[in-house]
Write a protein that holds these residues in place. Structure first.
Motif, PDB file in Angstrom:
ATOM      1  N   GLY A 229       0.814  -1.211   0.000  1.00  0.00           N
ATOM      2  CA  GLY A 229       0.000   0.000   0.000  1.00  0.00           C
ATOM      3  C   GLY A 229       0.844   1.255   0.000  1.00  0.00           C
ATOM      4  N   ARG A 230       0.184   2.366  -0.235  1.00  0.00           N
ATOM      5  CA  ARG A 230       0.881   3.651  -0.214  1.00  0.00           C
ATOM      6  C   ARG A 230       1.127   4.147   1.207  1.00  0.00           C
ATOM      7  NH1 ARG A 230       1.562   7.528  -4.223  1.00  0.00           N
ATOM      8  NH2 ARG A 230       1.213   6.768  -6.335  1.00  0.00           N
ATOM      9  N   ASP A 231       0.693   3.369   2.195  1.00  0.00           N
ATOM     10  CA  ASP A 231       0.863   3.765   3.596  1.00  0.00           C
ATOM     11  C   ASP A 231       2.178   3.261   4.172  1.00  0.00           C
ATOM     12  OD1 ASP A 231       0.281   1.113   3.558  1.00  0.00           O
ATOM     13  OD2 ASP A 231      -1.409   1.200   4.934  1.00  0.00           O
ATOM     14  N   PHE A 232       3.176   3.024   3.307  1.00  0.00           N
ATOM     15  CA  PHE A 232       4.527   2.601   3.688  1.00  0.00           C
ATOM     16  C   PHE A 232       4.587   1.146   4.153  1.00  0.00           C
ATOM     17  CE2 PHE A 232       4.222   7.151   4.494  1.00  0.00           C
ATOM     18  CZ  PHE A 232       5.300   7.647   3.789  1.00  0.00           C
ATOM     19  N   SER A 233       3.521   0.373   4.023  1.00  0.00           N
ATOM     20  CA  SER A 233       3.512  -0.982   4.569  1.00  0.00           C
ATOM     21  C   SER A 233       3.411  -2.037   3.477  1.00  0.00           C
ATOM     22  CB  SER A 233       2.346  -1.153   5.559  1.00  0.00           C
ATOM     23  OG  SER A 233       1.112  -1.010   4.893  1.00  0.00           O
ATOM     24  N   CYS A 234       3.985  -3.188   3.785  1.00  0.00           N
ATOM     25  CA  CYS A 234       3.859  -4.396   2.973  1.00  0.00           C
ATOM     26  C   CYS A 234       3.438  -5.495   3.934  1.00  0.00           C
ATOM     27  CB  CYS A 234       5.184  -4.736   2.292  1.00  0.00           C
ATOM     28  SG  CYS A 234       5.126  -6.194   1.227  1.00  0.00           S
ATOM     29  N   SER A 235       2.253  -6.048   3.726  1.00  0.00           N
ATOM     30  CA  SER A 235       1.631  -6.932   4.709  1.00  0.00           C
ATOM     31  C   SER A 235       1.456  -8.342   4.172  1.00  0.00           C
ATOM     32  CB  SER A 235       0.258  -6.384   5.130  1.00  0.00           C
ATOM     33  OG  SER A 235       0.382  -5.069   5.645  1.00  0.00           O
ATOM     34  N   VAL A 236       1.571  -9.307   5.068  1.00  0.00           N
ATOM     35  CA  VAL A 236       1.357 -10.715   4.749  1.00  0.00           C
ATOM     36  C   VAL A 236       0.061 -11.151   5.432  1.00  0.00           C
ATOM     37  CG1 VAL A 236       2.295 -13.052   4.859  1.00  0.00           C
ATOM     38  CG2 VAL A 236       3.846 -11.090   4.619  1.00  0.00           C
ATOM     39  N   TRP A 237      -0.846 -11.749   4.656  1.00  0.00           N
ATOM     40  CA  TRP A 237      -2.162 -12.135   5.150  1.00  0.00           C
ATOM     41  C   TRP A 237      -2.364 -13.633   5.020  1.00  0.00           C
ATOM     42  CZ3 TRP A 237      -5.092  -7.973   6.952  1.00  0.00           C
ATOM     43  CH2 TRP A 237      -4.655  -6.706   6.570  1.00  0.00           C
ATOM     44  N   SER A 238      -3.058 -14.192   5.989  1.00  0.00           N
ATOM     45  CA  SER A 238      -3.535 -15.569   5.925  1.00  0.00           C
ATOM     46  C   SER A 238      -5.056 -15.491   5.914  1.00  0.00           C
ATOM     47  CB  SER A 238      -3.053 -16.386   7.126  1.00  0.00           C
ATOM     48  OG  SER A 238      -3.517 -17.716   7.053  1.00  0.00           O
ATOM     49  N   GLY A 239      -5.643 -15.696   4.742  1.00  0.00           N
ATOM     50  CA  GLY A 239      -7.055 -15.394   4.593  1.00  0.00           C
ATOM     51  C   GLY A 239      -7.239 -13.894   4.697  1.00  0.00           C
ATOM     52  N   SER A 240      -8.114 -13.457   5.585  1.00  0.00           N
ATOM     53  CA  SER A 240      -8.314 -12.025   5.814  1.00  0.00           C
ATOM     54  C   SER A 240      -7.637 -11.554   7.096  1.00  0.00           C
ATOM     55  CB  SER A 240      -9.812 -11.711   5.877  1.00  0.00           C
ATOM     56  OG  SER A 240     -10.425 -12.440   6.939  1.00  0.00           O
ATOM     57  N   GLN A 241      -6.823 -12.419   7.706  1.00  0.00           N
ATOM     58  CA  GLN A 241      -6.151 -12.097   8.961  1.00  0.00           C
ATOM     59  C   GLN A 241      -4.707 -11.675   8.700  1.00  0.00           C
ATOM     60  OE1 GLN A 241      -7.941 -12.051  11.884  1.00  0.00           O
ATOM     61  NE2 GLN A 241      -9.634 -12.493  10.470  1.00  0.00           N
ATOM     62  N   LEU A 242      -4.309 -10.580   9.316  1.00  0.00           N
ATOM     63  CA  LEU A 242      -2.939 -10.096   9.160  1.00  0.00           C
ATOM     64  C   LEU A 242      -1.967 -11.027   9.882  1.00  0.00           C
ATOM     65  CD1 LEU A 242      -0.976  -7.865   8.218  1.00  0.00           C
ATOM     66  CD2 LEU A 242      -1.437  -6.689  10.383  1.00  0.00           C
ATOM     67  N   ALA A 243      -1.021 -11.580   9.124  1.00  0.00           N
ATOM     68  CA  ALA A 243      -0.036 -12.485   9.712  1.00  0.00           C
ATOM     69  C   ALA A 243       1.194 -11.730  10.198  1.00  0.00           C
ATOM     70  CB  ALA A 243       0.367 -13.554   8.696  1.00  0.00           C
ATOM     71  N   MET A 244       1.666 -10.768   9.389  1.00  0.00           N
ATOM     72  CA  MET A 244       2.849  -9.990   9.774  1.00  0.00           C
ATOM     73  C   MET A 244       3.044  -8.848   8.788  1.00  0.00           C
ATOM     74  SD  MET A 244       5.853 -12.604   8.476  1.00  0.00           S
ATOM     75  CE  MET A 244       7.142 -11.576   9.118  1.00  0.00           C
ATOM     76  N   GLY A 245       3.837  -7.877   9.200  1.00  0.00           N
ATOM     77  CA  GLY A 245       4.259  -6.805   8.317  1.00  0.00           C
ATOM     78  C   GLY A 245       5.731  -6.922   8.024  1.00  0.00           C
ATOM     79  N   LEU A 246       6.113  -6.681   6.789  1.00  0.00           N
ATOM     80  CA  LEU A 246       7.519  -6.807   6.400  1.00  0.00           C
ATOM     81  C   LEU A 246       8.293  -5.547   6.772  1.00  0.00           C
ATOM     82  CD1 LEU A 246       7.282  -8.553   2.912  1.00  0.00           C
ATOM     83  CD2 LEU A 246       7.343  -9.551   5.201  1.00  0.00           C
ATOM     84  N   LYS A 247       9.557  -5.729   7.159  1.00  0.00           N
ATOM     85  CA  LYS A 247      10.421  -4.636   7.617  1.00  0.00           C
ATOM     86  C   LYS A 247      11.733  -4.672   6.834  1.00  0.00           C
ATOM     87  CE  LYS A 247       7.504  -3.610  10.982  1.00  0.00           C
ATOM     88  NZ  LYS A 247       6.729  -2.339  11.010  1.00  0.00           N
ATOM     89  N   TRP A 248      11.726  -4.087   5.648  1.00  0.00           N
ATOM     90  CA  TRP A 248      12.937  -4.124   4.838  1.00  0.00           C
ATOM     91  C   TRP A 248      14.039  -3.238   5.422  1.00  0.00           C
ATOM     92  CZ3 TRP A 248      15.642  -0.571   1.669  1.00  0.00           C
ATOM     93  CH2 TRP A 248      15.122   0.718   1.644  1.00  0.00           C
ATOM     94  N   LEU A 249      13.667  -2.212   6.190  1.00  0.00           N
ATOM     95  CA  LEU A 249      14.668  -1.301   6.733  1.00  0.00           C
ATOM     96  C   LEU A 249      15.565  -1.957   7.778  1.00  0.00           C
ATOM     97  CD1 LEU A 249      12.705   2.066   7.055  1.00  0.00           C
ATOM     98  CD2 LEU A 249      14.568   1.508   5.487  1.00  0.00           C
ATOM     99  N   GLU A 250      15.182  -3.148   8.253  1.00  0.00           N
ATOM    100  CA  GLU A 250      16.057  -3.857   9.186  1.00  0.00           C
ATOM    101  C   GLU A 250      17.389  -4.214   8.540  1.00  0.00           C
ATOM    102  OE1 GLU A 250      13.900  -7.177  10.660  1.00  0.00           O
ATOM    103  OE2 GLU A 250      12.555  -5.977  11.925  1.00  0.00           O
ATOM    104  N   THR A 251      17.390  -4.331   7.212  1.00  0.00           N
ATOM    105  CA  THR A 251      18.639  -4.612   6.490  1.00  0.00           C
ATOM    106  C   THR A 251      19.382  -3.344   6.105  1.00  0.00           C
ATOM    107  OG1 THR A 251      17.526  -4.638   4.327  1.00  0.00           O
ATOM    108  CG2 THR A 251      17.597  -6.715   5.550  1.00  0.00           C
ATOM    109  N   MET A 252      18.733  -2.175   6.280  1.00  0.00           N
ATOM    110  CA  MET A 252      19.343  -0.893   5.916  1.00  0.00           C
ATOM    111  C   MET A 252      19.103   0.103   7.045  1.00  0.00           C
ATOM    112  SD  MET A 252      20.440  -1.577   2.770  1.00  0.00           S
ATOM    113  CE  MET A 252      20.665  -0.021   1.935  1.00  0.00           C
ATOM    114  N   PRO A 253      19.740  -0.094   8.193  1.00  0.00           N
ATOM    115  CA  PRO A 253      19.466   0.759   9.359  1.00  0.00           C
ATOM    116  C   PRO A 253      19.854   2.222   9.170  1.00  0.00           C
ATOM    117  CG  PRO A 253      21.385  -0.648   9.750  1.00  0.00           C
ATOM    118  CD  PRO A 253      20.761  -1.117   8.474  1.00  0.00           C
TER     119      PRO A 253
END
Length: 432
Positions: A229-253
């Motif tokens: 989404g344009r809200d700075f997030s990339c989300s992983v879903w299982s069905g309609s339930q949010l499983a986790m959000g991805l954090k790419w900045l952890e590799t680029m502190p």
């Protein structure tokens, strides 16, 4: 690498926004248009016949153009003879059939209808032979077939409301699940809508992001849905339930929060690793500076969703992402019209054409290894199609890199060893 000229495979009479390759029929399907504005620019879905000419070159012929009235197709998915086309806030489903008709008017199948356009009324957009072919180019008849001509029939199936934004509804992305059992859409209202296919019974409708959905993809087995989404997030879903959000900045502190946003996501196979899965995401700067910062590619484990590798991919803002069927290559298009191909394993650039198109690259599609049982890649390591708002469709081919057989390498190594020993014996008698 650098600025070079790529010949046009085909040029449409309207802006192109999407391109797909149907491996079942071998058709290349493009779509776009001028929208509802009264500019005289048509809206259509077009079907192209792609042919390999020699070992490296391609040509394309227009088989059929299906008019979509006042609605331009901005995005689409193709599966099992069905096109899911994003038109404004609606997902329009159309069934297409590819058949052959004899010159006498008898069809090889009973699916041809009165609305079918003859394939020999098509235009060659690739290279032609000189001489007698010039007359064919002038008349638009480029097909050398004498006994049969290709026909395409298109039938409307259904329309589903895929975006409910009260101001300006617009579907931004559509996908079929890998097993073709689900149809998934995302739009400007931030909702993900999932329908069972082909029944079109709605399974899910949930708010995934604040603001527009930029991209989505479904993992094999329909286990995980990834949304951007344009809200700075990339989300992983299982069905309609949010499983986790991805954090790419952890590799680029060293990069500050909210200076980049996710732009695209794609799952891909891993060559020579059965069952392995990767997820690829593109991150672009949220704001442009006078000195533009780089965009980034990130490779994730497709099951644990842990980041594996992040690499810069140039300062041109990325507009589109594609992954080859084998998972070996990544394709990138930019807002300035450039096209690049990367090696998925190392995220290293393999191919680049600066400003190949005159404006935004809107979609990319890798060619499969074969179409209808025929080798379509030729003597190329990979080949990728691109379309842009400049109405052009191009093919980008990476020739096979020359390599020496291992026995020849060992033979030359042996000769070098013998040569060194003889040289030492000559310089230092009694060395051996």
């Amino acid at each position: 690498m650098g600025k070079r000229r790529v010949p046009d495979l085909y040029r449409a009479p309207f802006p192109l926004y999407s391109i797909k390759v149907d491996p079942k029929t071998g058709l290349v399907i493009t779509a776009g248009g001028g929208g509802a504005s009264k500019t005289g620019i048509k809206n259509a879905v077009q079907f192209l016949d792609l042919q390999l000419v020699g070992e490296h070159q391609y040509s394309a012929s227009l088989l059929h153009s299906h008019d979509t009235d006042t609605r331009a197709t901005m995005n689409m998915a193709v599966g099992n003879g069905v096109i899911a086309a994003g038109q404004d806030g609606t997902c329009s489903l159309m069934r297409f059939k590819h058949c052959m008709q004899k010159e006498e008017g008898k069809t090889a199948t009973e699916d041809a209808e009165n609305s079918v356009q003859q394939g020999n009324a098509r235009r060659r957009a690739g290279k032609r032979d000189k001489g007698g072919q010039d007359e064919a180019a002038a008349s638009g008849d480029i097909s050398p077939m004498k006994d049969e001509t290709a026909h395409i029939s298109v039938t409307g199936l259904a329309d589903v409301q895929s975006d409910l934004n009260p101001k300006d509804p617009l579907q931004k992305v559509v996908r079929f699940s890998p097993d073709l059992s689900l149809l998934l859409t995302g739009g400007t209202d931030g909702h993900i809508r999932v329908w069972e296919f082909p029944s079109l019974k709605k399974r899910f409708d949930f708010k995934a992001h604040e603001g527009e959905i930029e991209d989505l993809d479904m993992s094999p087995g329909n286990k995980h849905l990834v949304t951007v989404g344009r809200d700075f997030s990339c989300s992983v879903w299982s069905g309609s339930q949010l499983a986790m959000g991805l954090k790419w900045l952890e590799t680029m502190p060293q990069i500050a929060e909210k200076t980049y946003r996710y732009m695209a996501c794609r799952f891909g196979k891993v060559a020579d690793q059965k069952g392995a899965l990767r997820l690829y995401t593109v991150q672009i700067p949220h704001k442009r500076d006078r000195k533009p910062p780089p965009c980034y590619l990130t490779k994730w484990d497709g099951k644990s969703f842990l980041p594996m590798l992040t690499a810069p991919c140039g300062t041109e803002v990325i507009s589109s992402l594609a992954v080859s069927d084998s998972g070996t290559f990544l394709g990138l298009g930019t807002v300035t019209g450039s096209v690049a191909i990367y090696i998925a394993f190392s995220l290293q650039k393999l191919y680049y054409v600066q400003e190949s198109h005159g404006i935004v690259v809107t979609d990319l599609a890798f060619l499969p290894d074969s179409l209808k049982g025929k080798n379509i890649k030729g003597n190329n390591e990979t080949a990728m199609l691109s379309v842009a708002v400049d109405s052009r469709c191009q093919v980008h081919a990476v020739p096979n890199r020359r390599s020496f057989p291992i026995w020849l390498v060992l033979f030359f190594c042996g000769l070098m060893v013998v040569g060194v020993v003889l040289l030492l014996q000559y310089l230092f008698p009694g060395f051996i």
